[in-house]
Design a protein around this motif. Structure first.
Motif, PDB file in Angstrom:
ATOM      1  N   THR A  53      -2.003  13.376   6.846  1.00  0.00           N
ATOM      2  CA  THR A  53      -2.116  12.942   8.234  1.00  0.00           C
ATOM      3  C   THR A  53      -1.745  11.471   8.394  1.00  0.00           C
ATOM      4  O   THR A  53      -1.785  10.690   7.447  1.00  0.00           O
ATOM      5  CB  THR A  53      -3.544  13.138   8.751  1.00  0.00           C
ATOM      6  OG1 THR A  53      -4.440  12.298   8.009  1.00  0.00           O
ATOM      7  CG2 THR A  53      -3.969  14.601   8.613  1.00  0.00           C
ATOM      8  N   TYR A  54      -1.416  11.113   9.629  1.00  0.00           N
ATOM      9  CA  TYR A  54      -1.101   9.718   9.971  1.00  0.00           C
ATOM     10  C   TYR A  54      -2.327   8.837   9.714  1.00  0.00           C
ATOM     11  O   TYR A  54      -2.200   7.716   9.213  1.00  0.00           O
ATOM     12  CB  TYR A  54      -0.688   9.652  11.446  1.00  0.00           C
ATOM     13  CG  TYR A  54      -0.281   8.268  11.895  1.00  0.00           C
ATOM     14  CD1 TYR A  54       1.029   7.819  11.731  1.00  0.00           C
ATOM     15  CD2 TYR A  54      -1.199   7.408  12.497  1.00  0.00           C
ATOM     16  CE1 TYR A  54       1.418   6.556  12.147  1.00  0.00           C
ATOM     17  CE2 TYR A  54      -0.828   6.142  12.923  1.00  0.00           C
ATOM     18  CZ  TYR A  54       0.486   5.717  12.743  1.00  0.00           C
ATOM     19  OH  TYR A  54       0.848   4.459  13.144  1.00  0.00           O
ATOM     20  N   GLN A  55      -3.505   9.375  10.053  1.00  0.00           N
ATOM     21  CA  GLN A  55      -4.733   8.605   9.861  1.00  0.00           C
ATOM     22  C   GLN A  55      -4.968   8.259   8.392  1.00  0.00           C
ATOM     23  O   GLN A  55      -5.369   7.134   8.052  1.00  0.00           O
ATOM     24  CB  GLN A  55      -5.943   9.381  10.418  1.00  0.00           C
ATOM     25  CG  GLN A  55      -6.009   9.475  11.929  1.00  0.00           C
ATOM     26  CD  GLN A  55      -4.980  10.432  12.506  1.00  0.00           C
ATOM     27  OE1 GLN A  55      -4.444  11.302  11.786  1.00  0.00           O
ATOM     28  NE2 GLN A  55      -4.692  10.299  13.801  1.00  0.00           N
ATOM     29  N   LYS A  56      -4.701   9.211   7.504  1.00  0.00           N
ATOM     30  CA  LYS A  56      -4.908   8.962   6.076  1.00  0.00           C
ATOM     31  C   LYS A  56      -3.904   7.946   5.543  1.00  0.00           C
ATOM     32  O   LYS A  56      -4.228   7.115   4.691  1.00  0.00           O
ATOM     33  CB  LYS A  56      -4.793  10.265   5.289  1.00  0.00           C
ATOM     34  CG  LYS A  56      -5.166  10.116   3.817  1.00  0.00           C
ATOM     35  CD  LYS A  56      -5.245  11.459   3.129  1.00  0.00           C
ATOM     36  CE  LYS A  56      -5.674  11.294   1.674  1.00  0.00           C
ATOM     37  NZ  LYS A  56      -5.774  12.610   0.978  1.00  0.00           N
ATOM     38  N   LYS A  78       0.815  -1.213   0.000  1.00  0.00           N
ATOM     39  CA  LYS A  78       0.000   0.000   0.000  1.00  0.00           C
ATOM     40  C   LYS A  78       0.854   1.271   0.000  1.00  0.00           C
ATOM     41  O   LYS A  78       0.386   2.340  -0.393  1.00  0.00           O
ATOM     42  CB  LYS A  78      -0.958   0.004   1.191  1.00  0.00           C
ATOM     43  CG  LYS A  78      -0.298   0.187   2.541  1.00  0.00           C
ATOM     44  CD  LYS A  78      -1.336   0.301   3.667  1.00  0.00           C
ATOM     45  CE  LYS A  78      -2.137   1.560   3.556  1.00  0.00           C
ATOM     46  NZ  LYS A  78      -3.087   1.748   4.667  1.00  0.00           N
ATOM     47  N   HIS A  79       2.105   1.157   0.439  1.00  0.00           N
ATOM     48  CA  HIS A  79       2.986   2.329   0.462  1.00  0.00           C
ATOM     49  C   HIS A  79       4.033   2.287  -0.647  1.00  0.00           C
ATOM     50  O   HIS A  79       4.909   3.163  -0.697  1.00  0.00           O
ATOM     51  CB  HIS A  79       3.682   2.438   1.820  1.00  0.00           C
ATOM     52  CG  HIS A  79       2.748   2.671   2.964  1.00  0.00           C
ATOM     53  ND1 HIS A  79       1.861   3.722   2.996  1.00  0.00           N
ATOM     54  CD2 HIS A  79       2.555   1.974   4.115  1.00  0.00           C
ATOM     55  CE1 HIS A  79       1.164   3.678   4.120  1.00  0.00           C
ATOM     56  NE2 HIS A  79       1.561   2.621   4.811  1.00  0.00           N
ATOM     57  N   THR A 136      -2.572   5.491   7.212  1.00  0.00           N
ATOM     58  CA  THR A 136      -2.767   4.165   7.788  1.00  0.00           C
ATOM     59  C   THR A 136      -4.177   3.617   7.589  1.00  0.00           C
ATOM     60  O   THR A 136      -4.452   2.476   7.950  1.00  0.00           O
ATOM     61  CB  THR A 136      -2.465   4.188   9.294  1.00  0.00           C
ATOM     62  OG1 THR A 136      -3.288   5.186   9.936  1.00  0.00           O
ATOM     63  CG2 THR A 136      -1.005   4.498   9.538  1.00  0.00           C
ATOM     64  N   SER A 137      -5.059   4.415   6.998  1.00  0.00           N
ATOM     65  CA  SER A 137      -6.446   3.955   6.813  1.00  0.00           C
ATOM     66  C   SER A 137      -6.557   3.003   5.617  1.00  0.00           C
ATOM     67  O   SER A 137      -5.718   3.006   4.743  1.00  0.00           O
ATOM     68  CB  SER A 137      -7.365   5.157   6.601  1.00  0.00           C
ATOM     69  OG  SER A 137      -6.994   5.884   5.449  1.00  0.00           O
TER      70      SER A 137
END
Length: 301
Positions: free
Chosen positions: A295-298, A258-259, A300-301
Motif C-alpha cells: 500500500t501507499y501508506q506502508k 528509505k527507498h 510512505t510511513s
C-alpha cells in the motif's frame, strides 16, 4: 524458468488491446490447466461480468485473477498495468514516475505507487535465489556525502552489501545488493545466510568483519586490495557497484535513502536477466503475478 515468448511493441499491442484481453492472459497464468476454485478446487465457474470475478458453481466462492498480485484492489485498469510493466521491462535504463505519468496519462502518485509495486515484485522474485560457487563480496556506500564529510567506511552515506557470483571462466553471473545498518561481522553473516549458499567460496578484502564468514562454513578468501598488485581483485563486483550507481543516478534523481533498496532490487533483477533480451516483459509479469501488493501508506510511513 522456461524459455519465454519474445514481446515486441507490435506483438504487445496486438495481444493486449483491452482490459478483457489482459484479464484472459492473467486467467491463463493463474489457471493454466483450467479454472480451479481456490477454496474447494472445483473446476466449474460462472463469470460475473459486473464485478469481473469467477464464481465457483459448487461453493459459490468468488475468485479474482488479480488476487495475490501487485494489481490486487487497484483501481487502475489492467491495460494500464500491462503497459506500465511493458515500459519498465523494455527500457534498460529504468523509467521514472514522471515518465510513466506522462506516457500513460495517469497521476504522478499513481505512477509512483505502480513503480514501487513493480520493484517489490522484482525483489521478491530474486529473493528465491542464492549465489553459489565463487562469490565476490564487498560493502559500498550510496548517496552524496555531506560537504567535507568522510568517504568510505564511517561515512554518512547509506551502506550496502553487494555480491556477485562468477562462472568457471571468471565472468559475472548473478548479483545481490542489500541496504545494511552497518558493516559488522553479524551483519555480513546474516547477509550470507540469506543470499549465498553454504559451501560457497567468498572473495573479499581483508577487513576484519569478513573473518566471521569462515565460521559459518564458507570458504573465505580475503585479500588486501591493492590496485597495482591485485588489479583484478573484486573487479566484477566493483563494476556492478559502479553500474548500479550510474543506473540510480541517471534515472532517479534525488532518491530518498528509505527507498534505495527497491531501486537496488530493480537493478539486480535487470542485471540477472540481461541475457533474456525481449523476454523481460513476460518474466516481469510473472513476478508481478506472484507477489502480494503493497500500500501507499506502508511505502510512505
Amino acid at each position: 524458468m522456461a524459455q519465454q515468448e519474445a514481446m515486441t511493441l507490435k506483438r504487445f499491442q496486438e495481444k493486449f488491446h483491452s482490459d478483457d484481453a489482459c484479464r484472459e492472459h492473467l486467467f491463463q497464468i493463474r489457471w493454466p490447466n483450467g479454472f480451479c476454485c481456490p477454496k474447494c478446487e472445483h473446476d466449474a465457474f460462472y463469470f460475473l461480468e459486473s464485478r469481473k470475478l469467477y464464481q465457483c458453481t459448487r461453493c459459490k466462492h468468488q475468485a479474482s485473477v488479480t488476487a495475490g498480485t501487485i494489481m490486487h484492489k487497484s483501481h487502475t485498469p489492467l491495460l494500464t498495468w500491462f503497459w506500465a510493466i511493458f515500459l519498465v521491462a523494455h527500457d534498460k535504463r529504468g523509467v521514472s514516475a514522471v515518465f510513466l505519468s506522462r506516457e500513460l496519462e495517469i497521476s504522478y502518485p499513481t505512477a509512483w505507487l505502480m513503480l514501487h509495486k513493480i520493484r517489490k515484485a522484482m525483489g521478491d522474485r530474486d529473493a528465491h535465489y542464492q549465489l553459489a560457487g565463487l562469490v565476490e563480496l564487498d560493502d559500498a556506500f550510496f548517496g552524496a556525502p555531506t560537504e567535507g564529510g568522510k568517504r568510505g567506511r564511517g561515512t554518512e552515506q547509506t551502506p550496502v552489501l553487494a555480491a556477485v557470483s562468477l562462472d568457471r571462466k571468471g565472468a559475472p553471473q548473478y548479483v545481490k545488493m542489500k541496504v545494511i545498518p552497518n558493516v559488522k561481522g553479524k551483519t555480513l553473516v546474516d547477509f550470507a545466510r540469506h543470499h549465498i549458499k553454504p559451501g560457497a567460496t567468498i572473495s573479499s578484502d581483508a577487513y576484519s568483519s569478513y573473518r566471521k564468514l569462515a565460521e559459518e562454513g564458507y570458504d573465505h578468501q580475503p585479500l588486501e586490495f591493492n590496485v597495482k598488485e591485485n588489479p583484478d581483485h573484486l573487479k566484477w563486483l566493483h563494476t556492478m557497484i559502479s553500474n548500479a550507481k550510474a543506473f540510480i543516478g541517471g534515472t532517479y534523481h534525488g532518491l530518498a535513502s528509505k527507498h534505495l533498496q527497491s531501486y537496488l532490487d530493480e537493478f539486480c533483477f535487470r542485471t540477472n536477466r540481461r541475457r533474456f533480451e525481449g523476454q523481460l516483459f513476460n518474466r516481469l509479469l510473472t513476478a508481478c503475478v506472484s507477489t502480494d501488493t503493497i500500500t501507499y501508506q506502508k511505502l510512505t510511513s
